[in-house]
Design an enzyme around this catalytic site. Structure first.
Site, PDB file in Angstrom:
ATOM      1  N   ASN A  59      -1.473  -5.107  -8.808  1.00 45.39           N
ATOM      2  CA  ASN A  59      -1.268  -5.663 -10.151  1.00 45.39           C
ATOM      3  C   ASN A  59      -2.379  -6.619 -10.593  1.00 45.39           C
ATOM      4  OD1 ASN A  59       1.018  -4.360 -11.188  1.00 45.39           O
ATOM      5  ND2 ASN A  59       2.327  -5.476  -9.758  1.00 45.39           N
TER       6      ASN A  59
ATOM      7  N   THR B 270      -0.821  -0.106  -3.268  1.00 43.20           N
ATOM      8  CA  THR B 270      -0.094  -1.255  -2.731  1.00 43.20           C
ATOM      9  C   THR B 270       1.108  -0.754  -1.941  1.00 43.20           C
ATOM     10  OG1 THR B 270       1.400  -3.111  -3.214  1.00 43.20           O
ATOM     11  CG2 THR B 270       1.057  -1.582  -5.004  1.00 43.20           C
TER      12      THR B 270
ATOM     13  N   ASP C 290       3.670  -2.330  -1.877  1.00 41.83           N
ATOM     14  CA  ASP C 290       4.844  -2.827  -2.611  1.00 41.83           C
ATOM     15  C   ASP C 290       5.387  -1.807  -3.622  1.00 41.83           C
ATOM     16  OD1 ASP C 290       4.563  -5.159  -1.222  1.00 41.83           O
ATOM     17  OD2 ASP C 290       3.667  -6.290  -2.863  1.00 41.83           O
TER      18      ASP C 290
ATOM     19  N   ARG D  25      24.023  -7.763  18.781  1.00 43.50           N
ATOM     20  CA  ARG D  25      23.456  -8.875  17.993  1.00 43.50           C
ATOM     21  C   ARG D  25      23.355  -8.535  16.508  1.00 43.50           C
ATOM     22  NH1 ARG D  25      18.620  -9.843  22.248  1.00 43.50           N
ATOM     23  NH2 ARG D  25      19.573 -11.562  23.379  1.00 43.50           N
TER      24      ARG D  25
ATOM     25  N   GLY E 298       7.173  -7.666   0.705  1.00 43.17           N
ATOM     26  CA  GLY E 298       7.531  -7.493  -0.710  1.00 43.17           C
ATOM     27  C   GLY E 298       8.053  -8.825  -1.230  1.00 43.17           C
TER      28      GLY E 298
ATOM     29  N   GLU F  36      10.848 -10.009   1.965  1.00 43.23           N
ATOM     30  CA  GLU F  36      10.154 -11.302   2.070  1.00 43.23           C
ATOM     31  C   GLU F  36      10.573 -12.252   0.934  1.00 43.23           C
ATOM     32  OE1 GLU F  36       6.137 -10.142   1.535  1.00 43.23           O
ATOM     33  OE2 GLU F  36       5.320 -11.941   2.437  1.00 43.23           O
TER      34      GLU F  36
ATOM     35  N   ARG G  95      19.331 -12.981  15.093  1.00 44.85           N
ATOM     36  CA  ARG G  95      17.890 -13.164  15.326  1.00 44.85           C
ATOM     37  C   ARG G  95      17.129 -12.570  14.151  1.00 44.85           C
ATOM     38  NH1 ARG G  95      16.377 -13.019  20.932  1.00 44.85           N
ATOM     39  NH2 ARG G  95      18.051 -13.992  22.106  1.00 44.85           N
TER      40      ARG G  95
HETATM   41  O1  F6P Z   1       0.849  -6.871  -1.826  1.00 47.31           O
HETATM   42  C1  F6P Z   1       1.083  -6.418  -0.562  1.00 47.31           C
HETATM   43  C2  F6P Z   1       1.626  -7.507   0.332  1.00 47.31           C
HETATM   44  O2  F6P Z   1       1.642  -7.033   1.646  1.00 47.31           O
HETATM   45  C3  F6P Z   1       2.995  -8.043  -0.066  1.00 47.31           C
HETATM   46  O3  F6P Z   1       4.055  -7.240   0.337  1.00 47.31           O
HETATM   47  C4  F6P Z   1       2.999  -9.387   0.602  1.00 47.31           C
HETATM   48  O4  F6P Z   1       3.893 -10.253  -0.058  1.00 47.31           O
HETATM   49  C5  F6P Z   1       1.580  -9.826   0.450  1.00 47.31           C
HETATM   50  O5  F6P Z   1       0.806  -8.656   0.292  1.00 47.31           O
HETATM   51  C6  F6P Z   1       1.041 -10.613   1.602  1.00 47.31           C
HETATM   52  O6  F6P Z   1      -0.257 -10.998   1.268  1.00 47.31           O
HETATM   53  P1  F6P Z   1      -1.336 -11.582   2.256  1.00 47.31           P
HETATM   54  O7  F6P Z   1      -1.822 -10.470   3.118  1.00 47.31           O
HETATM   55  O8  F6P Z   1      -2.415 -12.084   1.371  1.00 47.31           O
HETATM   56  O9  F6P Z   1      -0.632 -12.626   3.035  1.00 47.31           O
END
Ligand code: F6P
Length: 356
Positions: free
Chosen positions: A112, A134, A136, A171, A179, A231, A274
Site C-alpha cells: 500500500n 504483500t 497481507d 494446552r 497482519g 498481529e 502458550r
Molecule cells: O506487510 C507485511 C508485514 O509482514 C505485515 O504483516 C507486518 O505487520 C509487517 O509487514 C512487519 O513489518 P516489518 O518487517 O517491517 O517488521
C-alpha cells in the site's frame, strides 16, 4: 523502439518478488528492445540515485529465490512530499534520477505505501506501473497479491505443527499470524489449519467468548484449543481506544497480540495457555508454486503494458483474469476483510468462533 525500464521493490519483502522481476524482464527482453535499470532498496535508491544497469543473465535462476535481488526498504518518509530535517526534496530527487537515467517507465513492486508513492510519481508525470505484492493481501482491486499464498502455506504449516503438540499436552496454543491491519492471512491459515478461534483486526473480540470455547473444550474430551490471532487483533475495549493510545498501551505492557490473549485466558480460565510468534518466517524463503505462477503472470502483464504504453496503473487478478487498475483508484485504499465475507460465514458454519 528501445525502452529503458527502471524496476524497484519497496516495503516489506515477500516470496515472489524475484519471480515477478524475472517475469517483467524476460517478457520485456523477448518482446521489445529493453534496457533494465535495477533501483536499489526501493524509493531510497530512486531518491539517492543508487542503481545498477542490469544484464539479461541477472534475471536467470531467480524464479525460486526468496527476498528481492534489488533490496528493499520501508521508506521512513510517511509523506514523500514533506521536506524533512535533511532538507531533501524527495519528489524532486526521484524525478531527477528518473530523468538522469533517461527512463521510459518505472515498475514498482510493493504494497500500500509503495502504491501511494507510485501514484504520486505518476501524478508528477512519470510513467509508472505497479505490481501488488504483500503477504497481507490487502491491496484494493486485486483478488490476491503475490506472496500471500506462500505465507498462507507457511502459517498453515505452523498451525498444523502446533496442533499435534497442543493435542498431546492438552494446552491452549495461541498462534500469532502476521497482519497488522488486515486479517486475511489469519483467516485463511486459521481455516486451513483447523483453528477453534480466529481473531482478526476487523472483528474486535470479547475475551469472554473466547474463554467460553476454551472452557468447553477443556471440559470435553478435546482438552486443547488452537487460536489463530492476527498481529493487529484487538479486543472490544481496545477497539474503543484511539490507535495511538492502543499502541502505547500495548507497548507499555510488552504484550504482542498472542501474548495478550494467552495472558487473558490464563487469568479467565486458569488453563495452561502458550503463545507462538512465527514472525518473519512467514515472509521468508522460496515462493510456492501458486505464487511463482501469479508473480510471473503479473510481471509479464506489466511488460505488455509497457509495450502498449499504458501507465498510471497497477496489475491485478480478478477472477481468472490478469488485468490492471488505475493507480488513483488503488492508492491509499486498504482491502480489509469484510465481516460478512464468505470465508467468515464458512468458518462460523463449522463452529470456528471470531469472538464477536
Ligand atoms: O506487510 C507485511 C508485514 O509482514 C505485515 O504483516 C507486518 O505487520 C509487517 O509487514 C512487519 O513489518 P516489518 O518487517 O517491517 O517488521
Amino acid at each position: 523502439m528501445r525502452r529503458r525500464i527502471g524496476i524497484l521493490t519497496s516495503g516489506g519483502d515477500c516470496p515472489g518478488l524475484n519471480a515477478a522481476i524475472r517475469g517483467v524482464a524476460r517478457a520485456a527482453y523477448e518482446t521489445f528492445d529493453a534496457e533494465i535499470v535495477g533501483i536499489h532498496d526501493g524509493y531510497r535508491g530512486l531518491i539517492e540515485g543508487d542503481y545498477s544497469e542490469m544484464k539479461r543473465e541477472q534475471f536467470s535462476g531467480i524464479l525460486t529465490l526468496g527476498g528481492t535481488i534489488l533490496g528493499t526498504n520501508r521508506t521512513p518518509f510517511r509523506d514523500m512530499r514533506k521536506i524533512g530535517d535533511d532538507n531533501v526534496d524527495k519528489v524532486a530527487a526521484m524525478k531527477k534520477t528518473y530523468k538522469d537515467l533517461k527512463l521510459d517507465c518505472l515498475v514498482t513492486l510493493g504494497g500500500n505505501g509503495t502504491h501511494k508513492t507510485a501514484h504520486l510519481l505518476s501524478q508528477e508525470g512519470l510513467n509508472v506501473i505497479g505490481l501488488p505484492k504483500t503477504i497481507d493481501n490487502d491491496i484494493y482491486g486485486t483478488d490476491f497479491t503475490f506472496g500471500f499464498h506462500t505465507a498462507n502455506d507457511i502459517a498453515t504449516e505452523v498451525i498444523d505443527r502446533i496442533h499435534t503438540t497442543a493435542a498431546s499436552h492438552g494446552r491452549v496454543m495461541v498462534i500469532e499470524i502476521m497482519g497488522n491491519k488486515a486479517g486475511w492471512l489469519t483467516l485463511y491459515s486459521g481455516v486451513a489449519g483447523g483453528a477453534d478461534a480466529i481473531l482478526i483486526p476487523e472483528i474486535p473480540y470479547s475475551i469472554d467468548k473466547v474463554a467460553e470455547v476454551v472452557q468447553k473444550r477443556a471440559e470435553s474430551n478435546k482438552g486443547f484449543t488452537i487460536i489463530a490471532v492476527a498481529e493487529g487483533a484487538m479486543d472490544k475495549e481496545e477497539a474503543k481506544m484511539k490507535k495511538k493510545d492502543r499502541e502505547a498501551t500495548r507497548a507499555a505492557s510488552h504484550f504482542s497480540s498472542s501474548a495478550y490473549v494467552a495472558q487473558q485466558l490464563r487469568e479467565k480460565v486458569g488453563v495452561e495457555a502458550r503463545n507462538v510468534v512465527p514472525g518473519h518466517i512467514q515472509r521468508g524463503g522460496t515462493p510456492s508454486a501458486y505464487d511463482r505462477v501469479l508473480s510471473t503472470q503479473f510481471g509479464v502483464h506489466a511488460a505488455e503494458l509497457i509495450k502498449a504504453g499504458v501507465f498510471g496503473v497497477t496489475v491485478a487478478l480478478k477472477g481468472n483474469e490478469i488485468t490492471h487498475n488505475l493507480l488513483q483508484d488503488v492508492a491509499g485504499v486498504s482491502k480489509l476483510v469484510p465481516p460478512d465475507h464468505q470465508l467468515i460465514k464458512t468458518a462460523k458454519n463449522i463452529g470456528i468462533i471470531f469472538g464477536d
